[in-house]
Design a protein around this motif. Sequence first.
Motif, PDB file in Angstrom:
ATOM      1  N   PRO A   1      -0.033   4.267 -10.866  1.00 37.88           N
ATOM      2  CA  PRO A   1       1.428   3.767 -10.874  1.00 37.88           C
ATOM      3  C   PRO A   1       1.853   3.238  -9.534  1.00 37.88           C
ATOM      4  N   ASP A   2       1.594   4.089  -8.525  1.00 36.12           N
ATOM      5  CA  ASP A   2       2.102   3.737  -7.260  1.00 36.12           C
ATOM      6  C   ASP A   2       1.430   2.662  -6.791  1.00 36.12           C
ATOM      7  N   GLY A   3       0.266   2.252  -7.438  1.00 36.98           N
ATOM      8  CA  GLY A   3      -0.788   1.243  -6.593  1.00 36.98           C
ATOM      9  C   GLY A   3      -0.319  -0.140  -6.963  1.00 36.98           C
ATOM     10  N   TRP A   4      -0.980  -1.128  -5.823  1.00 37.84           N
ATOM     11  CA  TRP A   4      -0.417  -2.356  -5.855  1.00 37.84           C
ATOM     12  C   TRP A   4      -1.750  -3.100  -6.546  1.00 37.84           C
ATOM     13  N   GLY A   5      -2.790  -2.417  -7.090  1.00 35.66           N
ATOM     14  CA  GLY A   5      -4.171  -3.007  -7.352  1.00 35.66           C
ATOM     15  C   GLY A   5      -4.048  -3.890  -8.364  1.00 35.66           C
ATOM     16  N   LEU A   6      -3.183  -3.617  -9.567  1.00 37.26           N
ATOM     17  CA  LEU A   6      -3.560  -4.683 -10.503  1.00 37.26           C
ATOM     18  C   LEU A   6      -2.500  -5.755 -10.257  1.00 37.26           C
ATOM     19  N   VAL A   7      -1.358  -5.615  -9.458  1.00 33.50           N
ATOM     20  CA  VAL A   7      -0.666  -6.731  -8.908  1.00 33.50           C
ATOM     21  C   VAL A   7      -1.334  -7.725  -8.144  1.00 33.50           C
ATOM     22  N   LEU A   8      -2.234  -7.039  -7.147  1.00 30.64           N
ATOM     23  CA  LEU A   8      -3.173  -7.933  -6.268  1.00 30.64           C
ATOM     24  C   LEU A   8      -4.245  -8.434  -7.213  1.00 30.64           C
ATOM     25  N   PHE A   9      -4.782  -7.938  -8.100  1.00 34.66           N
ATOM     26  CA  PHE A   9      -5.815  -8.561  -8.823  1.00 34.66           C
ATOM     27  C   PHE A   9      -5.148  -9.741  -9.462  1.00 34.66           C
TER      28      PHE A   9
END
Lengths: 238, 229
Positions: free
Chosen positions: A11-19
């Motif tokens: 939830p705090d990660g930017w992983g999905l957004v960056l993907f």
Amino acid sequence: MGDIGLLGFGPDGWGLVLFRAGLMTLAVSVAAFLCGLVLGTLVAWARVGGNRVMRALAEAYTVVLRGVPDILVIYLFYFGGRQVVAAIGTALGFAGPFDISGFVAGMLAIGLISGASQSEVLRGAYQAVPRGTIEAGRVVGMGRFTLFRRVIAPQAMVTALPAMGNQWQSVIKESALVSVTGLVETMRQVSVAAGTTQEHFLFYAAGAVIYLIITTLSDQVFRLAERRSLRGHQGAGY
Amino acid sequence: MDLTFISGMFQKILTGLPLTLNLWLLSLAGGACLALTLNLMRQNRIGNAIAATYVFVFRGTPLLIQIFMIYYGLAGFGFIRQSFLWPFLRDPYWCGLLALILNDAAYSSEILRGGLRAVPKGAVEAGRVSGMGRATILRRITLPIATRQALPAYSNEVISMLKATALVSTITLMDMTGIARAAISETWRAVEILLCAAVIYLVISMLVTRASAWLEQRLSPWQFGRTTP
């Protein structure tokens, strides 16, 4: 060094957004590359088979696009495109404000830049097609289009493939410049993330890794295509 | 077309020319030195791996991200802010120049590597037989042949670097592109301003193309259908 968890998919990660931003980079690159391919083919055709005026125009195009910084071309399409759209819109009686999509501006601008160098590659590939095969095609009665499709294109593609791989690589890297239009691709997204979290190095490094993944994977794809295109050639070494 | 506006804009953008030229020439010089170092490193396995990784990373990522990484990213490290390098790395000029040098080195080193491969073994052996040391062979045989071979590809790189300097405008530097960009937000006459800037870049790059063609002809006139002088 910041918290590596920021790059995760939680939830705090930017992983999905960056993907997602990485996919956008891929999308704008593919669109621009195809734009450049169409333009490059037309320009190469004009330089090889066109009349004097067409040849001069095609040559001027390659010289200009080779000498002007890519970022100026992108600005020109973005701001200039906005001016044009606004002018047309006002003339047609629509109320402003007018805007042009960063995706379209970037695609056209990078397509135009890439088209200039792709045309050089394609022209070289065409000139490497053995004259005899073209003459043979003509003798058996092929029309211009059939000749292109069945004789010239298959042979030229094999020659052009490695250089086209390089063109694709530069398109990916140029796509980072589209971030100046506000299009949320990798470069833009990592800048936003870096600003928000104040973890500049971490996010720019992550962005660099995304570009490295895209360039490395596509390098593999082009190598595979190259190997496939050389099937049946003598001395291909595979 | 408003001619007074355009000529005024030309003069305004030309005030950024010294900075553009400065970054361009210094990054080429720095990049060339680093490119040569990278190629000399390739003689043993570890050095080769380091050089290959360097080239892979810098050629595989956009220059814009490299510039941002150096300008914004390095400031996040406390030990850099405390070090003697901080006065330099705080300044957008040095960050931009550093990014351009590092980027140019990756591309130039590959061009030089291609040139070095084209040096005939016999020429190097002949040098060794006549008693030259390694440094002398490098200076008098390998490098002259390699640079001549690499010249056409290098002239493309020289032009790309001129275009690459435009990116430093994103870290607040007022080179020609930076001035153009500022003028756009003042006047909103984007097309005229951008075309003015484009013309200046175009003229410089055409001069480079001419100069490199002239140099190539001069260095090997026999390739251009002329007899040796």
